[in-house]
Motif scaffolding. Structure first.
Motif, PDB file in Angstrom:
ATOM      1  N   MET A  35      97.655  94.693 -61.385  1.00 18.42           N
ATOM      2  CA  MET A  35      97.224  93.516 -62.100  1.00 18.42           C
ATOM      3  C   MET A  35      96.632  92.485 -61.137  1.00 18.42           C
ATOM      4  N   ALA A  36      97.306  92.237 -60.037  1.00 14.29           N
ATOM      5  CA  ALA A  36      96.822  91.256 -59.063  1.00 14.29           C
ATOM      6  C   ALA A  36      95.486  91.691 -58.486  1.00 14.29           C
ATOM      7  N   GLU A  37      95.321  92.992 -58.293  1.00 18.03           N
ATOM      8  CA  GLU A  37      94.062  93.511 -57.743  1.00 18.03           C
ATOM      9  C   GLU A  37      92.905  93.252 -58.705  1.00 18.03           C
ATOM     10  N   VAL A  38      93.134  93.451 -59.985  1.00 14.37           N
ATOM     11  CA  VAL A  38      92.107  93.210 -60.992  1.00 14.37           C
ATOM     12  C   VAL A  38      91.750  91.720 -61.027  1.00 14.37           C
ATOM     13  N   GLU A  39      92.748  90.841 -60.987  1.00 12.93           N
ATOM     14  CA  GLU A  39      92.491  89.404 -60.994  1.00 12.93           C
ATOM     15  C   GLU A  39      91.702  88.975 -59.765  1.00 12.93           C
ATOM     16  N   THR A  40      92.023  89.548 -58.617  1.00 11.56           N
ATOM     17  CA  THR A  40      91.304  89.232 -57.383  1.00 11.56           C
ATOM     18  C   THR A  40      89.855  89.677 -57.480  1.00 11.56           C
ATOM     19  N   ARG A  41      89.627  90.866 -58.013  1.00 15.03           N
ATOM     20  CA  ARG A  41      88.271  91.388 -58.173  1.00 15.03           C
ATOM     21  C   ARG A  41      87.467  90.528 -59.143  1.00 15.03           C
ATOM     22  N   GLU A  42      88.087  90.117 -60.260  1.00 13.31           N
ATOM     23  CA  GLU A  42      87.404  89.275 -61.237  1.00 13.31           C
ATOM     24  C   GLU A  42      87.081  87.908 -60.651  1.00 13.31           C
ATOM     25  N   ALA A  43      87.993  87.350 -59.892  1.00 11.70           N
ATOM     26  CA  ALA A  43      87.753  86.048 -59.263  1.00 11.70           C
ATOM     27  C   ALA A  43      86.594  86.128 -58.277  1.00 11.70           C
ATOM     28  N   ALA A  44      86.472  87.233 -57.581  1.00 10.31           N
ATOM     29  CA  ALA A  44      85.385  87.407 -56.617  1.00 10.31           C
ATOM     30  C   ALA A  44      84.036  87.528 -57.310  1.00 10.31           C
ATOM     31  N   MET A  45      84.017  87.960 -58.571  1.00  9.16           N
ATOM     32  CA  MET A  45      82.758  88.138 -59.287  1.00  9.16           C
ATOM     33  C   MET A  45      82.304  86.871 -60.001  1.00  9.16           C
ATOM     34  N   ARG A  46      83.183  85.863 -60.148  1.00 14.27           N
ATOM     35  CA  ARG A  46      82.806  84.619 -60.808  1.00 14.27           C
ATOM     36  C   ARG A  46      81.805  83.857 -59.948  1.00 14.27           C
ATOM     37  N   PRO A  47      80.817  83.241 -60.576  1.00 13.06           N
ATOM     38  CA  PRO A  47      79.851  82.474 -59.794  1.00 13.06           C
ATOM     39  C   PRO A  47      80.514  81.227 -59.198  1.00 13.06           C
ATOM     40  N   VAL A  48      80.166  80.950 -57.978  1.00 15.64           N
ATOM     41  CA  VAL A  48      80.678  79.773 -57.284  1.00 15.64           C
ATOM     42  C   VAL A  48      79.494  78.909 -56.911  1.00 15.64           C
ATOM     43  N   ARG A  49      79.546  77.645 -57.285  1.00 15.11           N
ATOM     44  CA  ARG A  49      78.447  76.738 -56.963  1.00 15.11           C
ATOM     45  C   ARG A  49      78.652  76.213 -55.549  1.00 15.11           C
ATOM     46  N   VAL A  50      77.671  76.461 -54.724  1.00 14.37           N
ATOM     47  CA  VAL A  50      77.706  75.984 -53.352  1.00 14.37           C
ATOM     48  C   VAL A  50      76.635  74.917 -53.209  1.00 14.37           C
ATOM     49  N   LEU A  51      77.051  73.719 -52.793  1.00 10.90           N
ATOM     50  CA  LEU A  51      76.083  72.645 -52.614  1.00 10.90           C
ATOM     51  C   LEU A  51      75.214  72.937 -51.401  1.00 10.90           C
ATOM     52  N   PRO A  52      73.947  72.590 -51.473  1.00  8.73           N
ATOM     53  CA  PRO A  52      73.065  72.812 -50.338  1.00  8.73           C
ATOM     54  C   PRO A  52      73.464  71.927 -49.161  1.00  8.73           C
ATOM     55  N   GLU A  53      72.956  72.257 -47.985  1.00  9.33           N
ATOM     56  CA  GLU A  53      73.184  71.418 -46.821  1.00  9.33           C
ATOM     57  C   GLU A  53      72.698  70.009 -47.131  1.00  9.33           C
ATOM     58  N   GLU A  54      73.256  69.023 -46.427  1.00  9.44           N
ATOM     59  CA  GLU A  54      72.817  67.635 -46.635  1.00  9.44           C
ATOM     60  C   GLU A  54      71.312  67.556 -46.525  1.00  9.44           C
ATOM     61  N   PRO A  55      70.602  66.804 -47.279  1.00 11.39           N
ATOM     62  CA  PRO A  55      71.164  66.003 -48.354  1.00 11.39           C
ATOM     63  C   PRO A  55      71.462  66.858 -49.572  1.00 11.39           C
ATOM     64  N   GLY A  56      72.590  66.641 -50.158  1.00 12.28           N
ATOM     65  CA  GLY A  56      72.999  67.405 -51.334  1.00 12.28           C
ATOM     66  C   GLY A  56      72.493  66.831 -52.623  1.00 12.28           C
ATOM     67  N   TRP A  57      71.845  65.652 -52.545  1.00  9.19           N
ATOM     68  CA  TRP A  57      71.387  64.993 -53.745  1.00  9.19           C
ATOM     69  C   TRP A  57      69.967  64.483 -53.545  1.00  9.19           C
ATOM     70  N   VAL A  58      69.249  64.362 -54.642  1.00  9.92           N
ATOM     71  CA  VAL A  58      67.886  63.824 -54.596  1.00  9.92           C
ATOM     72  C   VAL A  58      67.701  62.864 -55.758  1.00  9.92           C
ATOM     73  N   VAL A  59      66.790  61.929 -55.588  1.00 14.78           N
ATOM     74  CA  VAL A  59      66.398  61.062 -56.688  1.00 14.78           C
ATOM     75  C   VAL A  59      64.969  61.436 -57.045  1.00 14.78           C
TER      76      VAL A  59
END
Length: 84
Positions: free
Chosen positions: A1-25
């Motif tokens: 069960m733990a192995e399946v949860e770990t595998r599923e967590a690894a497949m979820r998209p993770v939002r990574v902010l770009p290098e500074e500057p992380g924001w624009v106007v």
């Protein structure tokens, strides 16, 4: 069960902010002059071609004191810890 949860967590998209500057106007052209429109996360596809990079402090200031709106799609106000 733990192995399946770990595998599923690894497949979820993770939002990574770009290098500074992380924001624009982004800017609109009004009467031939640029006018600040919205703050976006740096990699937002909706940021207009006319944009200027911002650091986190400047982005917070623009949203709280500058009267500039946050993009409704990428929600930089959430990432910056600003409550609606």
């Amino acid at each position: 069960m733990a192995e399946v949860e770990t595998r599923e967590a690894a497949m979820r998209p993770v939002r990574v902010l770009p290098e500074e500057p992380g924001w624009v106007v982004s800017h609109l052209r009004v009467g031939g002059r640029p006018v600040a429109d919205k703050v976006h996360i740096g990699d937002c596809a909706l940021a207009r071609p006319q944009k200027r990079p911002l650091g986190s402090d400047d982005a917070r200031r623009a949203l709280t004191e500058g009267g500039i709106r946050a993009c409704e799609v990428c929600r930089p106000d959430s990432d910056l810890g600003i409550l609606d």
